[in-house]
Design a protein around this motif. Structure first.
Motif: not given
Length: 269
Positions: A204-231
């Protein structure tokens, strides 16, 4: 606001999309995750599209191959780039006045956009990206039956810190109203070493690294998927915004308002 349904082709398969029409030259391409149809859980995505269109921004939603009203085989989020690009072309064809398109996806839809390097979108809003490499994938919206449902260490630590600030929880601990075996397992996980980032997170990091436009990453703090992402991600990434006490699909009233406000910010940029 006018809602219109249409079909378009993706590598020979006929896909179905819905456009909520509006006059602005910036629009939103809403990518669904897992097996979720374009209306979303409890029609949440349809309601979001209607609200944004009422505020002047056209929104295009679609069922990827093998999902909902679309033909073909569901290849999973890792192979969704062609579907997204076909939907993007259909959006431009249906709304030729649109010159800028923001791509938005939640869970593995966010991951699909990242792997595809944005797939031709002008800007990206990535919500609770899926980074868990276990049996199956995110086809159940982050609730894979074969996945380990134990929260990551950071979430366990935050939970215990909150409990220690609560006098009622301290009273429960002193009175024996706590499962000590469960408590010890949680403490062991919380103080253990941080796991190595997943291979998927690296992709995901490599794929996003090839994108030149604006990016926002939104995390729902009570969500396990978001918690694992930030890890698995750089927690100091300035593109990250967090919604407190929000679940995976932002069904809470305050979370729905927060999500819509973040999308409007991206559309107005």
């Amino acid at each position: 606001m006018t809602r219109r349904h249409l079909t378009f082709l993706c590598e020979g398969d006929r896909l179905t999309g819905t456009i909520d029409e509006a006059s602005n030259t910036t629009g939103l391409l809403l990518v669904s995750g897992g097996n979720e149809i374009r209306s979303g859980a409890f029609s949440g995505q349809a309601a979001l599209a209607a609200s944004l269109a009422e505020q002047g921004f056209p929104v295009f939603r679609f069922d990827r191959r093998g999902v909902g009203d679309s033909e073909g085989v569901n290849r999973g989020f890792r192979e969704e780039e062609a579907d997204i690009r076909a939907a993007l072309a259909a959006f431009r064809g249906a709304a030729p006045h649109v010159s800028r398109i923001v791509g938005f996806g939640n869970c593995d839809a966010a991951s699909a956009l990242m792997l595809a390097g944005g797939a031709g979108c002008s800007a990206l809003v990535l919500s609770n990206p899926w980074t868990i490499e276990e049996a199956g994938d995110a086809s159940n919206g982050g609730d894979d039956a074969g996945a380990d449902t134990t929260p990551p260490a950071s979430a366990i630590r935050a939970r215990y810190i909150a409990k220690l600030k609560n006098p009622r929880e301290i009273a429960r601990l002193l009175s024996g109203g706590v499962d000590y075996r469960k408590l010890l397992r949680g403490i062991a996980r919380a103080v253990g070493p941080k796991p190595a980032p997943s291979t998927l997170a690296g992709d995901l990091r490599d794929g996003l690294g090839g994108f030149s436009g604006p990016v926002r990453i939104l995390l729902a703090e009570a969500d396990r998927t978001a918690q694992v992402f930030i890890e698995n991600w750089d927690a100091s990434d300035t593109r990250i915004a967090r919604c407190p006490n929000a679940g995976h699909a932002y069904v809470e009233p305050h979370a729905r308002q927060w999500l819509e406000a973040r999308l409007l910010e991206a559309l107005h940029d």
